[in-house]
Design a protein around this motif. Sequence first.
Motif, short mmCIF file in Angstrom:
data_model
loop_
_atom_site.label_atom_id
_atom_site.label_comp_id
_atom_site.label_asym_id
_atom_site.label_seq_id
_atom_site.Cartn_x
_atom_site.Cartn_y
_atom_site.Cartn_z
N MET A 85 0.83 -1.20 0.00
CA MET A 85 0.00 0.00 0.00
C MET A 85 0.87 1.25 0.00
O MET A 85 0.54 2.24 -0.67
CB MET A 85 -0.93 -0.02 1.22
N ASP A 139 -11.69 2.14 3.49
CA ASP A 139 -10.45 2.26 4.26
C ASP A 139 -10.21 3.74 4.57
O ASP A 139 -9.61 4.46 3.76
CB ASP A 139 -9.27 1.68 3.48
N VAL A 152 -6.49 5.20 4.28
CA VAL A 152 -6.00 5.54 2.93
C VAL A 152 -6.58 6.88 2.48
O VAL A 152 -5.87 7.72 1.92
CB VAL A 152 -6.36 4.43 1.92
N ARG A 190 -13.27 0.55 -0.86
CA ARG A 190 -12.91 -0.52 0.07
C ARG A 190 -13.07 -0.10 1.53
O ARG A 190 -12.59 -0.76 2.43
CB ARG A 190 -11.47 -0.97 -0.20
N ARG A 216 -10.55 4.23 -5.17
CA ARG A 216 -10.49 2.76 -5.25
C ARG A 216 -10.26 2.09 -3.90
O ARG A 216 -10.90 1.10 -3.56
CB ARG A 216 -9.41 2.32 -6.23
N TYR A 217 -9.33 2.65 -3.13
CA TYR A 217 -8.95 1.99 -1.88
C TYR A 217 -9.56 2.66 -0.64
O TYR A 217 -9.89 1.99 0.32
CB TYR A 217 -7.42 1.96 -1.73
#
Length: 217
Positions: free
Chosen positions: A5, A185, A188, A183, A178-179
């Motif tokens: 990551m 998160d 991030v 997702r 995207r992350y």
Amino acid sequence: MSSAMLELILEATLDTLYMVGISGVIAALLGVPLGVLLYVTRPGQILARPLLNQVLGMATNVGRSVPFIILMVAIIPFTRVIVGTSIGTNAAIVPLTVAAIPFVARLVEGSLNEIPPGLVEAAQSMGATPYQIITKVLLPEARGGIITGLTITVVTLVSYSAMAGAVGGGGLGDLGIRYGYNRFDPLVMLITVAILVVMVQGFQSLGDALVRRANHK
């Protein structure tokens, strides 16, 4: 946070700097001359061309009025012709540049408006040519304002580049979507926002320092 990551975050940061850097340089190279042309072709100016000025002004206003996200989609065929694809960092540079050029031009024109007309008249009375007036009077006198305008443009491009990530443009915006968002998160997302803030502060501080140096000279 995993090393993979961290690598993605570093790569996204470099992609954003790449997009902003390339589009900013091209926008400056094309936008500054366009801004000068908008100023000197006005009625009563040293290269008065009213019709040309109206055409350039209309084109510039159209370019500035289109929201960036719509512009990205609208010029996809043009982007494909230029870079061969409509996704990725290279593709994002095309709409970023197209959006920035009229923005720079109007800011440069505004900086030139601040120059006292007496300076141009004095140069004309001494027999200076239009080219000499532009290069020896207008641009040096408006140097600080032009640098400020370019700084504003670069900061705007940072936010535009993040927006480009939402439609496959790459960079920090793409990473955050995207992350961070898809997702779920928050770490991030927080890191992405923090890097963008630091980036903007860095560009603004550099621009301010250049303006102080230019005005001092």
